[in-house]
Design an enzyme around this catalytic site. Structure first.
Site, PDB file in Angstrom:
ATOM      1  CG  HIS A 144       2.579 -12.650  -0.803  1.00  0.00           C
ATOM      2  ND1 HIS A 144       2.435 -12.025   0.185  1.00  0.00           N
ATOM      3  CD2 HIS A 144       1.796 -12.048  -1.757  1.00  0.00           C
ATOM      4  CE1 HIS A 144       1.388 -11.245   0.172  1.00  0.00           C
ATOM      5  NE2 HIS A 144       0.970 -11.014  -1.044  1.00  0.00           N
ATOM      6  CB  THR A 171       4.617 -18.372  -1.287  1.00  0.00           C
ATOM      7  OG1 THR A 171       4.010 -16.957  -0.645  1.00  0.00           O
ATOM      8  CG2 THR A 171       3.904 -19.000  -0.641  1.00  0.00           C
ATOM      9  CD  GLU A 175      -1.878  -2.098   1.321  1.00  0.00           C
ATOM     10  OE1 GLU A 175      -0.690  -2.762   2.073  1.00  0.00           O
ATOM     11  OE2 GLU A 175      -2.117  -3.172   0.419  1.00  0.00           O
TER      12      GLU A 175
END
Ligand SMILES: Nc1c(NC[C@H](O)[C@H](O)[C@H](O)CO)[nH]c(=O)[nH]c1=O
Ligand SMILES: CC(=O)[C@@H](O)COP(=O)(O)O
Length: 158
Positions: A97, A95, A67
């Site tokens: 991510h 992962t 964000e």
């Protein structure tokens, strides 16, 4: 140059711009709060030690580093803000991510700086481990927040 060779808090203060009237926004990710609060403190201390006025520094929090780009845009579009410092810490998990967040934030922050033609600083740690993060948030490799703040100051003096 790796942080293990160049300490993040070692920098030259030669010819640094007078920032007593400069305004800064510091956007801080709440993920990995222990680390990001240390980075924020480093950035604040560096700005103040170089003459910034606390009343000219605004802090905004975001849930996570992803964000930071939008929050940076919201701050950069404010004419009164001279520079934006983005603070975050994205730690590698199991992962991919991590890769997506880091890539999105790096590109997003760059795009905001180019769109609004003002310094938007990437004060985001991307460590493999929590220890690497702490080492760069006031530990043996210095404080990334210091580096981000002096980078903003130097860019204002470009
Ligand atoms: N794992 C980390 C995150 N994950 C959250 C994202 O940043 C984002 O808030 C979420 O995907 C919703 O959009 N954020 C960090 O700053 N650091 C991490 O290690
Ligand atoms: C950077 C992240 O989002 C990461 O901490 C998430 O961990 P995982 O990849 O194990 O789900």
């Amino acid at each position: 140059m790796a942080s293990s060779i160049k300490n993040l808090s070692d920098y030259s203060s030669k010819n640094v711009k007078d920032i007593k009237d400069s305004t800064f926004a510091i956007v801080v990710s709440e993920w990995n709060e222990e680390v990001t609060e240390a980075l924020y403190e480093g950035a604040m201390e560096t700005l103040i030690s170089h003459g910034a006025d606390k009343k000219n520094i605004v802090r905004k929090n975001v849930p996570g580093s992803f964000e930071l780009s939008l929050a940076a845009q919201w701050m950069a579009q404010e004419e009164a803000i001279d520079a934006v410092i983005c603070i975050g810490c994205v730690v590698q998990g199991e992962t991919k991510h991590f890769d997506f967040i880091c890539d999105a934030v790096a590109h997003g922050i760059t795009n905001v700086s180019l769109k609004y033609n003002k310094p938007v600083i990437f004060g985001v740690l991307t460590p493999n481990t929590q220890k690497q993060a702490l080492d760069r948030a006031g530990g043996k490799h210095g404080n990334k927040g210091d580096e981000a703040a002096i980078t903003a100051i130097k860019m204002l003096g470009f």
